[in-house]
Design a protein around this motif. Structure first.
Motif, short mmCIF file in Angstrom:
data_model
loop_
_atom_site.label_atom_id
_atom_site.label_comp_id
_atom_site.label_asym_id
_atom_site.label_seq_id
_atom_site.Cartn_x
_atom_site.Cartn_y
_atom_site.Cartn_z
N VAL A 1 0.86 -1.18 0.00
CA VAL A 1 0.00 0.00 0.00
C VAL A 1 0.90 1.23 0.00
O VAL A 1 1.97 1.23 0.62
CB VAL A 1 -0.96 -0.02 1.22
N HIS A 2 0.47 2.28 -0.68
CA HIS A 2 1.36 3.43 -0.88
C HIS A 2 1.79 4.08 0.43
O HIS A 2 2.98 4.28 0.67
CB HIS A 2 0.69 4.47 -1.77
N ALA A 3 0.83 4.45 1.27
CA ALA A 3 1.18 5.20 2.49
C ALA A 3 1.07 4.35 3.75
O ALA A 3 1.89 4.48 4.66
CB ALA A 3 0.31 6.44 2.61
N GLY A 4 0.06 3.51 3.82
CA GLY A 4 -0.10 2.66 5.00
C GLY A 4 -1.54 2.65 5.49
O GLY A 4 -2.29 3.60 5.27
N ILE A 5 -1.93 1.57 6.15
CA ILE A 5 -3.27 1.46 6.72
C ILE A 5 -3.19 1.79 8.20
O ILE A 5 -2.48 1.13 8.96
CB ILE A 5 -3.85 0.05 6.50
N SER A 6 -3.89 2.81 8.60
CA SER A 6 -3.84 3.33 9.95
C SER A 6 -4.45 2.36 10.97
O SER A 6 -5.35 1.58 10.64
CB SER A 6 -4.60 4.66 10.00
N LYS A 7 -3.99 2.46 12.20
CA LYS A 7 -4.57 1.69 13.30
C LYS A 7 -6.03 2.06 13.52
O LYS A 7 -6.80 1.27 14.07
CB LYS A 7 -3.78 1.93 14.59
N ASP A 8 -6.41 3.26 13.09
CA ASP A 8 -7.78 3.73 13.28
C ASP A 8 -8.68 3.47 12.08
O ASP A 8 -9.86 3.84 12.10
CB ASP A 8 -7.77 5.25 13.57
N PHE A 9 -8.13 2.83 11.03
CA PHE A 9 -8.95 2.56 9.86
C PHE A 9 -10.02 1.52 10.24
O PHE A 9 -9.71 0.51 10.88
CB PHE A 9 -8.10 2.03 8.71
N ILE B 1 2.49 5.64 10.24
CA ILE B 1 3.36 4.46 10.40
C ILE B 1 4.81 4.83 10.17
O ILE B 1 5.68 4.54 10.99
CB ILE B 1 2.93 3.34 9.43
N SER B 2 5.10 5.53 9.06
CA SER B 2 6.48 5.90 8.76
C SER B 2 7.02 6.90 9.77
O SER B 2 8.23 6.95 10.02
CB SER B 2 6.59 6.46 7.35
N ALA B 3 6.14 7.71 10.38
CA ALA B 3 6.57 8.67 11.40
C ALA B 3 6.70 8.01 12.78
O ALA B 3 7.07 8.67 13.75
CB ALA B 3 5.58 9.82 11.48
N LYS B 4 6.40 6.72 12.86
CA LYS B 4 6.47 5.93 14.09
C LYS B 4 5.54 6.46 15.17
O LYS B 4 5.86 6.45 16.36
CB LYS B 4 7.92 5.87 14.60
N ASP B 5 4.36 6.93 14.71
CA ASP B 5 3.34 7.39 15.65
C ASP B 5 2.54 6.22 16.23
O ASP B 5 1.79 6.42 17.19
CB ASP B 5 2.36 8.35 14.94
N GLU B 6 2.69 5.05 15.64
CA GLU B 6 1.98 3.87 16.14
C GLU B 6 2.93 3.00 16.94
O GLU B 6 4.16 3.12 16.83
CB GLU B 6 1.38 3.09 14.97
N ASN B 7 2.37 2.12 17.74
CA ASN B 7 3.22 1.20 18.49
C ASN B 7 3.15 -0.20 17.90
O ASN B 7 2.38 -0.45 16.96
CB ASN B 7 2.86 1.20 19.99
N GLN B 8 3.94 -1.11 18.44
CA GLN B 8 4.03 -2.45 17.89
C GLN B 8 2.68 -3.16 17.88
O GLN B 8 2.32 -3.83 16.90
CB GLN B 8 5.05 -3.27 18.68
N ASN B 9 1.91 -3.00 18.97
CA ASN B 9 0.60 -3.66 19.04
C ASN B 9 -0.35 -3.12 17.98
O ASN B 9 -1.14 -3.89 17.41
CB ASN B 9 0.00 -3.46 20.43
N ASP B 10 -0.28 -1.82 17.71
CA ASP B 10 -1.12 -1.22 16.67
C ASP B 10 -0.85 -1.89 15.31
O ASP B 10 -1.77 -2.27 14.59
CB ASP B 10 -0.86 0.28 16.54
N ILE B 11 0.44 -1.99 15.00
CA ILE B 11 0.83 -2.57 13.71
C ILE B 11 0.39 -4.03 13.60
O ILE B 11 -0.18 -4.45 12.58
CB ILE B 11 2.36 -2.45 13.51
N GLU B 12 0.65 -4.79 14.64
CA GLU B 12 0.33 -6.21 14.59
C GLU B 12 -1.18 -6.46 14.54
O GLU B 12 -1.64 -7.40 13.89
CB GLU B 12 0.98 -6.92 15.77
N LYS B 13 -1.94 -5.57 15.17
CA LYS B 13 -3.40 -5.70 15.12
C LYS B 13 -3.90 -5.45 13.70
O LYS B 13 -4.77 -6.17 13.20
CB LYS B 13 -4.03 -4.72 16.10
#
Length: 387
Positions: free
Chosen positions: A256-264, A308-320
């Motif tokens: 995906v071009h930019a990333g799928i947010s944890k809040d999507f 995601i690229s700015a590292k505003d999310e944490n590991q659990n967010d990404i894995e979820k």
């Protein structure tokens, strides 16, 4: 007295125009502020001296006809043409910078791309080429994706293009036609090209043109064909781009071009995302705020999100997020890094680099996948481990 009043109103209007224009330039809401005919103030300190040069083919379907608009080299200058063609005609694309040309034919039909694919043995993955044909050519030839005559030589393997082939560069049309040409050749050999939409594809498809180079404005004027029509839904490239996805899953990897947010919203499947992104291309938003807040193409959508690229999310967010789509990794572009690398304990791979600056130095890099491992490859096909 009446003349003085008119003069005063005129002065106030000019001051207001320049003041508001300066603010819009500063905030990058616009890139050019017209002052007099032939004279504009441009955003930033770097002058864009690009002007009319080779472009096209630009294929428009109109009143039952197929029209080809083109600017092509003639002696030391350029000439234009507007001719009616058929699907069987052979078209030629010229590239001024590299002195190359290649030929192709229009496809018989265009189909919406699937969202999910079986994992191939090899993939070359790159994003954010932004009209840099020279760099794109070098990484493809160097890794034996194509030969020097622009023929597909990658067999049943895959080339994954993760968005933003538009804007900033001077060979956008040429890059798009090369991809279009290679798609058919790849599929004939059992391979595949994945062209995934980025925010700059969406901007151009929706007529938001603040990042295009002067060349395209002047070419459009020369051809007497508004640039917004080049990618409209009655153009070949416009039709083709409207078959593309905003996110694809190859094996268990998300691209995906930019990333799928944890809040999507989790309720939307990958196919739902793609269907809604395509609908958004020709959807009219009454206000800019509505477009910016849209969950599919807005600032926090998969084409624009930088969290995601700015590292505003944490590991659990990404894995979820990955678990929701049954994926093991997400590969993203959009945000420039000094080097392609893993983030979030190898769950994210970021691949956007300063491709133009690199190719000007004779260097290019892309992501290489082989036998379930990822590497960084260069314009010579030399590979090193991704870290």
């Amino acid at each position: 007295m009446k003349i003085k009043k008119i003069f005063l109103i005129l002065i106030i209007a000019i001051i207001a125009y320049l003041g508001i224009g300066a603010l819009l330039l500063y905030t990058e809401a616009i890139q050019r502020l017209p002052i007099f005919p032939g004279w504009t103030i441009k955003h930033g300190s770097d002058e864009d001296n690009s002007t009319v040069s080779s472009d096209g083919p630009i294929i428009i379907y109109e009143n039952g006809k197929i029209l080809n608009y083109q600017i092509f080299p003639k002696d030391s200058l350029f000439t234009t043409s507007k001719v009616e063609i058929s699907k069987k005609d052979t078209l030629t694309c010229f590239i001024d910078e590299t002195k190359d040309r290649f030929q192709f034919q229009l496809k018989d039909s265009l189909q919406i791309e699937p969202t999910e694919y079986v994992l191939p043995n090899k993939m070359l993955v790159i994003s954010d080429i932004e009209g840099n044909f020279k760099g794109f050519k070098s990484i493809l030839i160097g890794n034996k994706i194509i030969d020097k005559k622009f023929n597909w030589t990658f067999g049943n393997n895959h080339l994954v293009l993760v968005g933003d082939f538009f804007d900033r560069g001077l060979n956008v049309t040429e890059c798009l036609w090369l991809i279009y040409k290679l798609e058919k050749e790849a599929e004939q050999q059992g391979g595949k090209i994945h062209f995934i939409l980025g925010n700059h594809e969406m901007m151009n498809l929706k007529g938001q043109l603040r990042y295009i180079r002067d060349k395209y404005r002047e070419n459009a004027d020369t051809l007497q064909l508004d640039y917004k029509k080049w990618y409209a839904n009655n153009s070949e490239l416009g039709k083709w781009l409207r078959t593309k996805n905003g996110v694809e899953k190859i094996g268990d990897y998300l691209f995906v071009h930019a990333g799928i947010s944890k809040d999507f919203p989790e309720k939307y499947s990958l196919k739902d995302i793609n269907d809604n992104i395509r609908i958004s291309i020709d959807k009219n938003f009454e206000k800019n705020e509505e477009r910016r807040d849209d969950i599919f193409i807005g600032n926090k959508g998969p084409l624009w999100y930088r969290g995601i690229s700015a590292k505003d999310e944490n590991q659990n967010d990404i894995e979820k997020t990955l678990a929701n789509y049954k994926a093991s990794k997400m590969i993203i572009g959009h945000t420039i890094f000094d080097e392609m690398q893993y983030l979030y304990n190898e769950k994210i791979i970021v691949i956007d680099l300063e491709h133009k600056a690199n190719s000007d130095k004779g260097k290019m890099k892309a992501l290489w996948f082989e036998n379930k491992n990822f590497y960084i490859t260069d314009q010579n096909g030399e590979k090193k481990a991704l870290k």
